[in-house]
Design a protein around this motif. Structure first.
Motif, short mmCIF file in Angstrom:
data_model
loop_
_atom_site.label_atom_id
_atom_site.label_comp_id
_atom_site.label_asym_id
_atom_site.label_seq_id
_atom_site.Cartn_x
_atom_site.Cartn_y
_atom_site.Cartn_z
N ALA A 131 -23.65 4.84 -25.94
CA ALA A 131 -24.27 5.25 -27.19
C ALA A 131 -23.66 6.57 -27.62
N TYR A 132 -23.27 6.66 -28.89
CA TYR A 132 -22.67 7.88 -29.43
C TYR A 132 -23.67 8.63 -30.30
N SER A 133 -24.26 7.93 -31.26
CA SER A 133 -25.24 8.53 -32.15
C SER A 133 -25.94 7.40 -32.89
N THR A 134 -26.69 7.74 -33.90
CA THR A 134 -27.23 6.71 -34.79
C THR A 134 -26.33 6.63 -36.01
N TRP A 135 -26.43 5.53 -36.74
CA TRP A 135 -25.62 5.39 -37.94
C TRP A 135 -26.13 6.28 -39.06
N GLY A 136 -27.42 6.59 -39.04
CA GLY A 136 -27.97 7.43 -40.10
C GLY A 136 -27.72 6.80 -41.46
N ARG A 137 -27.08 7.55 -42.36
CA ARG A 137 -26.79 7.06 -43.70
C ARG A 137 -25.47 6.30 -43.77
N ARG A 138 -24.71 6.33 -42.70
CA ARG A 138 -23.43 5.61 -42.70
C ARG A 138 -23.67 4.11 -42.56
N THR A 139 -22.80 3.33 -43.12
CA THR A 139 -22.86 1.88 -43.00
C THR A 139 -22.30 1.49 -41.63
N PRO A 140 -23.05 0.71 -40.83
CA PRO A 140 -22.52 0.30 -39.53
C PRO A 140 -21.23 -0.48 -39.67
N ARG A 141 -20.34 -0.29 -38.71
CA ARG A 141 -19.07 -1.02 -38.72
C ARG A 141 -18.56 -1.12 -37.28
N THR A 142 -17.70 -2.07 -37.07
CA THR A 142 -17.02 -2.24 -35.81
C THR A 142 -15.55 -1.97 -36.08
N ARG A 143 -15.01 -0.97 -35.38
CA ARG A 143 -13.60 -0.62 -35.59
C ARG A 143 -13.00 -0.20 -34.26
N LEU A 144 -11.95 -0.90 -33.85
CA LEU A 144 -11.23 -0.57 -32.63
C LEU A 144 -9.77 -0.33 -32.98
N ILE A 145 -9.22 0.73 -32.41
CA ILE A 145 -7.82 1.10 -32.64
C ILE A 145 -7.11 1.03 -31.30
N PHE A 146 -6.07 0.23 -31.24
CA PHE A 146 -5.28 0.03 -30.03
C PHE A 146 -3.93 0.69 -30.21
N THR A 147 -3.46 1.43 -29.20
CA THR A 147 -2.17 2.10 -29.27
C THR A 147 -1.46 1.89 -27.93
N GLY A 148 -0.18 1.60 -27.99
CA GLY A 148 0.58 1.41 -26.76
C GLY A 148 2.07 1.50 -27.01
N THR A 149 2.82 1.23 -25.97
CA THR A 149 4.27 1.22 -26.07
C THR A 149 4.77 -0.16 -25.67
N GLY A 150 6.02 -0.44 -25.99
CA GLY A 150 6.58 -1.76 -25.71
C GLY A 150 6.08 -2.76 -26.73
N ALA A 151 5.97 -3.99 -26.31
CA ALA A 151 5.51 -5.05 -27.22
C ALA A 151 3.98 -5.07 -27.26
N PRO A 152 3.39 -5.16 -28.44
CA PRO A 152 1.94 -5.26 -28.51
C PRO A 152 1.47 -6.58 -27.90
N PRO A 153 0.31 -6.57 -27.25
CA PRO A 153 -0.19 -7.81 -26.66
C PRO A 153 -0.55 -8.83 -27.73
N ALA A 154 -0.26 -10.07 -27.46
CA ALA A 154 -0.61 -11.14 -28.39
C ALA A 154 -2.10 -11.43 -28.28
N GLY A 155 -2.72 -11.74 -29.38
CA GLY A 155 -4.09 -12.23 -29.35
C GLY A 155 -5.19 -11.20 -29.53
N LEU A 156 -4.87 -9.93 -29.73
CA LEU A 156 -5.95 -8.95 -29.91
C LEU A 156 -6.78 -9.25 -31.15
N GLU A 157 -6.12 -9.60 -32.24
CA GLU A 157 -6.84 -9.87 -33.48
C GLU A 157 -7.80 -11.06 -33.31
N GLY A 158 -7.33 -12.12 -32.69
CA GLY A 158 -8.17 -13.29 -32.47
C GLY A 158 -9.33 -12.99 -31.53
N ALA A 159 -9.07 -12.23 -30.47
CA ALA A 159 -10.13 -11.87 -29.53
C ALA A 159 -11.20 -11.03 -30.22
N PHE A 160 -10.77 -10.08 -31.05
CA PHE A 160 -11.69 -9.24 -31.80
C PHE A 160 -12.58 -10.12 -32.69
#
Length: 171
Positions: A107-136
């Motif tokens: 738990a980080y905080s409450t959403w308060g007045r912000r609109t809830p959202r799900t957002r994940l940012i992936f960063t790496g080197t080499g080739a990005p893994p296949a299937g992250l978008e579908g898994a999300f």
């Protein structure tokens, strides 16, 4: 993995006293970078060897599918960070922080007045893994599940208690 405007120091022997006490630290800037709850545009990585995948949705993760398939988004040689929510805890802004197959959620905080959202940012080197978008997408509530009334998600337990604590906002 640092903020693009972060001051990098190679070797502590190069740190001088004036730099150490300059009070350049800004918690607000750190939180904006570390916790992407809003639609902040990320800087371009350029033509290097790193990649970034930014996945975002207004829909929450389905708690059971998240528990059963969390490794599809957490297991890999990359860094991931972000925020998410689950319909069983609609007021809670939850944090996601992973690196090299290790994941921390909480738990980080409450959403308060912000609109809830799900957002994940992936960063790496080499080739990005296949299937992250579908898994999300598979872990999110399906559009028809998202249309269910809030009362259908009023539960005493959702399985996430070991990481997020007890559910507090029961009607």
């Amino acid at each position: 993995m640092a903020r693009p405007d972060a001051h990098l120091l190679v070797g502590f022997e190069r740190l001088d006293g004036a730099e150490l006490v300059s009070r350049r630290f800004s918690q607000a800037r750190r939180d904006t970078w570390r916790y992407p709850a809003h639609e902040q545009q990320l800087p371009d990585l350029g033509a290097g060897h790193a990649w970034r995948i930014d996945l975002s949705s207004p829909r929450p993760f389905h708690p059971e599918r998240l528990l059963d398939h969390i490794e599809t988004l957490a297991d890999g040689p990359f860094r991931s960070r972000g925020c998410f929510w689950v319909p069983t805890r609609p007021q809670d802004a939850l944090e996601w922080s992973g690196a090299g197959g290790q994941l921390s959620i909480g738990a980080y905080s409450t959403w308060g007045r912000r609109t809830p959202r799900t957002r994940l940012i992936f960063t790496g080197t080499g080739a990005p893994p296949a299937g992250l978008e579908g898994a999300f997408e598979r872990l999110l509530l399906a559009p028809e599940e998202a249309l269910l009334r809030r009362r259908s998600w009023d539960v005493l337990e959702d399985g996430l208690e070991p990481w997020l604590g007890d559910i507090h906002d029961l009607a």
